[in-house]
Design an enzyme around this catalytic site. Structure first.
Site, PDB file in Angstrom:
ATOM      1  N   LYS A  77       0.813  -1.207   0.000  1.00  0.00           N
ATOM      2  CA  LYS A  77       0.000   0.000   0.000  1.00  0.00           C
ATOM      3  C   LYS A  77       0.853   1.267   0.000  1.00  0.00           C
ATOM      4  O   LYS A  77       0.426   2.326  -0.473  1.00  0.00           O
ATOM      5  CB  LYS A  77      -0.985  -0.002   1.172  1.00  0.00           C
ATOM      6  CG  LYS A  77      -0.363  -0.026   2.568  1.00  0.00           C
ATOM      7  CD  LYS A  77      -0.068   1.353   3.097  1.00  0.00           C
ATOM      8  CE  LYS A  77       0.308   1.413   4.559  1.00  0.00           C
ATOM      9  NZ  LYS A  77       1.265   0.483   5.087  1.00  0.00           N
ATOM     10  N   THR A 134      -3.627   5.476   4.060  1.00  0.00           N
ATOM     11  CA  THR A 134      -2.279   5.877   3.666  1.00  0.00           C
ATOM     12  C   THR A 134      -2.277   6.766   2.433  1.00  0.00           C
ATOM     13  O   THR A 134      -1.419   7.630   2.285  1.00  0.00           O
ATOM     14  CB  THR A 134      -1.409   4.628   3.410  1.00  0.00           C
ATOM     15  OG1 THR A 134      -1.541   3.730   4.504  1.00  0.00           O
ATOM     16  CG2 THR A 134       0.045   4.994   3.265  1.00  0.00           C
TER      17      THR A 134
END
Length: 217
Positions: A77, A134
């Site tokens: 990610k 994120t």
């Protein structure tokens, strides 16, 4: 990291190896803001023990037996967050960012599944949940790194100016190596590799990404 631990620890300790991952921006956790996470282990009892130790009324902990999927989601990610930061820095807008997050999840899932993960894991907190946090938060180190790239700063300059680590930078190279070995296409990761390690101008790398041959979703 679970494989590194297994290589270094005595075999009698292997059953206790767990991995924690999720949308857990550290500054929010420290600030006592509510959050959820996943603890994964090949040993269900080990995961449940870790769950009992860490769960609280502010930190809701789930368990998962798919340690591969949880670790791949937590690592990969960061690459997509770099791309999301570039998108923000170039003011490409929310449509582009939503596409990065969605297609980023698709390529994370492809690589994780090829490595033995359960694809459903990537739809959970350690996949989509962590990816959203994120890619979207100003607290994200990797998203910040991407924004700085978009402003024209070099990777070396950004790294030298940061007090912490944007893990996605080194993960890009590792992910490409694994993807090539497993025959998995990762266009967003490959684009970030071109920008950071191959000195391809940012606008040209983005153009090449957008001009890839159309295909079914």
């Amino acid at each position: 990291m679970s494989e590194v631990l297994a290589d270094e620890l005595p075999s009698g300790m292997h059953r206790g190896i767990c991995a924690l991952s999720g949308p857990n921006l550290s500054r929010e956790i420290i600030g006592s803001k509510p959050a959820s996470t996943v603890i994964a282990s090949a040993d269900v009892d080990a995961a449940c023990t870790a769950q009992r130790i860490t769960n609280s009324n502010l930190f809701r902990v789930y368990t998962n037996e798919d340690i591969v999927g949880v670790e791949f989601g937590g690592a990969l990610k960061n690459i997509i967050a770099l791309a999301a930061g570039v998108c923000d820095g170039l003011n490409y807008g929310d449509n582009a960012k939503a596409a990065i997050i969605t297609r980023g999840l698709a390529e994370i899932g492809r690589l994780a599944e090829a490595a033995g993960a359960n694809p459903l894991t990537l739809a959970g907190l350690a996949g989509m949940g962590d990816l959203i946090a994120t890619c979207s938060s100003s607290l994200s180190r990797n998203q910040y790194f991407g924004r700085r790239l978009a402003l024209g700063d070099s990777a070396e300059t950004i790294r030298a100016s940061m007090d912490n680590v944007a893990e996605g930078v080194d993960t890009v190279a590792g992910a490409i190596t694994v993807a090539n070995r497993l025959g998995i296409e990762m266009p967003i990761a490959q684009t970030m590799h071109k920008i950071i390690f191959e000195s391809v101008p940012l606008e040209r790398a983005v153009q090449e990404l957008m001009e890839r041959a159309p295909r079914p979703e």
